[in-house]
Design a protein around this motif. Structure first.
Motif, PDB file in Angstrom:
ATOM      1  N   PRO A 142      -3.320  -3.907  -0.419  1.00 46.18           N
ATOM      2  CA  PRO A 142      -4.660  -3.332  -0.269  1.00 46.18           C
ATOM      3  C   PRO A 142      -5.749  -4.387  -0.368  1.00 46.18           C
ATOM      4  CG  PRO A 142      -3.816  -2.919  -2.475  1.00 46.18           C
ATOM      5  CD  PRO A 142      -2.674  -3.510  -1.687  1.00 46.18           C
ATOM      6  N   THR A 144      -8.505   6.617  -0.432  1.00 46.90           N
ATOM      7  CA  THR A 144      -7.954   6.154   0.835  1.00 46.90           C
ATOM      8  C   THR A 144      -8.038   4.640   0.961  1.00 46.90           C
ATOM      9  OG1 THR A 144      -8.741   8.197   1.871  1.00 46.90           O
ATOM     10  CG2 THR A 144      -8.089   6.405   3.347  1.00 46.90           C
ATOM     11  N   ILE A 145      -6.931   4.012   1.351  1.00 46.24           N
ATOM     12  CA  ILE A 145      -6.939   2.579   1.635  1.00 46.24           C
ATOM     13  C   ILE A 145      -7.592   2.379   2.999  1.00 46.24           C
ATOM     14  CG2 ILE A 145      -5.553   0.509   1.994  1.00 46.24           C
ATOM     15  CD1 ILE A 145      -5.507   1.503  -0.859  1.00 46.24           C
ATOM     16  N   THR A 146      -8.676   1.622   3.038  1.00 52.16           N
ATOM     17  CA  THR A 146      -9.415   1.423   4.287  1.00 52.16           C
ATOM     18  C   THR A 146      -9.185   0.047   4.908  1.00 52.16           C
ATOM     19  OG1 THR A 146     -11.347   0.735   2.998  1.00 52.16           O
ATOM     20  CG2 THR A 146     -11.222   3.050   3.657  1.00 52.16           C
ATOM     21  N   PHE A 178      -2.520   5.164  -5.765  1.00 47.36           N
ATOM     22  CA  PHE A 178      -3.891   4.682  -5.734  1.00 47.36           C
ATOM     23  C   PHE A 178      -4.897   5.712  -6.240  1.00 47.36           C
ATOM     24  CE2 PHE A 178      -1.855   1.741  -2.742  1.00 47.36           C
ATOM     25  CZ  PHE A 178      -2.296   0.539  -3.271  1.00 47.36           C
ATOM     26  N   MET A 193     -10.421   0.145  -0.789  1.00 47.63           N
ATOM     27  CA  MET A 193     -10.177   1.577  -0.786  1.00 47.63           C
ATOM     28  C   MET A 193     -11.460   2.312  -1.137  1.00 47.63           C
ATOM     29  SD  MET A 193      -8.101   2.364  -4.367  1.00 47.63           S
ATOM     30  CE  MET A 193      -8.018   4.111  -4.025  1.00 47.63           C
ATOM     31  N   ILE A 214       0.829  -1.212   0.000  1.00 49.59           N
ATOM     32  CA  ILE A 214       0.000   0.000   0.000  1.00 49.59           C
ATOM     33  C   ILE A 214       0.861   1.258   0.000  1.00 49.59           C
ATOM     34  CG2 ILE A 214      -1.871  -1.168   1.221  1.00 49.59           C
ATOM     35  CD1 ILE A 214      -1.008   0.345   3.750  1.00 49.59           C
ATOM     36  N   LYS A 224      -6.276  -3.480   4.680  1.00 48.48           N
ATOM     37  CA  LYS A 224      -5.089  -4.107   4.107  1.00 48.48           C
ATOM     38  C   LYS A 224      -4.947  -5.508   4.685  1.00 48.48           C
ATOM     39  CE  LYS A 224      -1.924  -2.167   7.555  1.00 48.48           C
ATOM     40  NZ  LYS A 224      -0.692  -1.381   7.777  1.00 48.48           N
TER      41      LYS A 224
END
Length: 324
Positions: free
Chosen positions: A265, A255-257, A226, A268, A221, A259
């Motif tokens: 990832p 935004t990566i939410t 992204f 996101m 990530i 992982k």
């Protein structure tokens, strides 16, 4: 000395032939025999067999693939009943059991609408994994019924489009029956085709022509752009939108939410701008990943419906095109 040199040459030549034979033998073991010769959709069927998903000109939720999957399952049920496993499942069809009839003031019937349906067995059976793949597509199709109808009615010649669809269905039905006869119910080639058909339906990576799975890369990530990935995925999918129009370059708050344990990832979210009936608005999209690669886009207006990530963009992402 000359005799020894000649002997060495013969030995090297023999070793070369043995190496070539072994290489060809391994290759033939990895690549099962398969024929789609003479089929109307020969090129498409061959691409699925080879795992060439990138060059298939449609997504899994489009009519051509839905027909292909359904007709293959039916053809296998009809022609290969003895090859089905013990845990086979029955294929079903919807049957109306209660209708609502509307009449005018004179008692003449003006409309009839089904208000209650039940599933009825067809007497045909399928492998559980193939039926599961079919259910995935059916769920997507039920959500997209309005979009698909709008798309057809928006054509210059909707009646011609509908007739063309009937012809396509007939061609695919004939192709799938012929494909099974050409290869045999239990042949390695047909099983490879079937597995890739299932993988395409369930949005998984294919088995390639040499028997290996498509490339799996280690993605973090921390080393990917992204925002650019979200922009390209949303833009590419927006080309299929029926009414709204995406505003190019409007992705924000990518935004990566989630992982995984390998710091890849899993999910996101991002915002974007689009123009619809009520003018310009803000939308949201949730993008899910499998083994670090984009799988589905879930838009705010259909939050539970997977929109397949463009396969070419996924391949570019896997090959490092989005590295910072």
């Amino acid at each position: 000395m000359a005799s020894l040199t000649h002997s060495k040459k013969q030995s090297l030549l023999l070793s070369f032939f043995i190496y070539c034979w072994a290489t060809l033998s391994v290759a033939s073991q990895n690549t099962p025999v398969f024929s789609a010769k003479g089929l109307y959709y020969e090129t498409l069927v061959t691409k699925i067999f080879k795992g060439d998903f990138i060059n298939i000109p449609f997504d899994r939720d489009e009519t051509t693939f839905v027909l292909l999957l359904n007709e293959y399952i039916d053809a296998y049920a009809i022609n290969c009943a003895n090859s089905l496993p013990a845990n086979k499942v029955e294929l079903m069809r919807a049957e109306c059991v209660r209708e609502r009839v509307t009449k005018d003031g004179y008692g003449w019937e003006i409309s009839r609408t089904c208000v209650e349906w039940v599933d009825v067995g067809r007497g045909l059976y399928a492998k559980p994994e193939m039926r599961n793949a079919q259910e995935v597509i059916e769920k997507s199709q039920s959500v997209d019924a309005f979009r698909n109808m709008y798309k057809m009615m928006s054509q210059k010649n909707p009646v011609g489009e509908a007739l063309s669809l009937v012809d396509k269905a007939k061609a695919i039905k004939s192709d799938m029956a012929t494909l099974i006869k050409l290869n045999g119910c239990k042949s390695d080639g047909l099983m490879r085709f079937e597995e890739n058909l299932r993988r395409f339906a369930t949005n998984k990576q294919p088995i390639l022509v040499n028997g290996e799975e498509a490339r799996k890369v280690s993605i973090s990530i921390n080393n990917q752009n992204f925002s650019k990935l979200a922009e390209d995925l949303v833009y590419e999918h927006s080309k299929k939108w029926a009414m709204n129009q995406y505003r190019r370059g409007s992705i924000t708050n990518a935004t990566i939410t989630k992982k995984d344990e390998q710091n890849r990832p899993m999910e996101m979210t991002a915002r974007y701008r689009y123009t619809g009936w009520s003018g310009e608005s803000t939308g949201t999209v949730r993008i899910t990943f499998v083994e670090g690669l984009p799988e589905c886009l879930y838009f705010h207006d259909f939050p539970s419906t997977c929109r397949t990530a463009d396969r070419k963009l996924v391949a570019q992402f896997a090959n490092g095109s989005y590295k910072k």
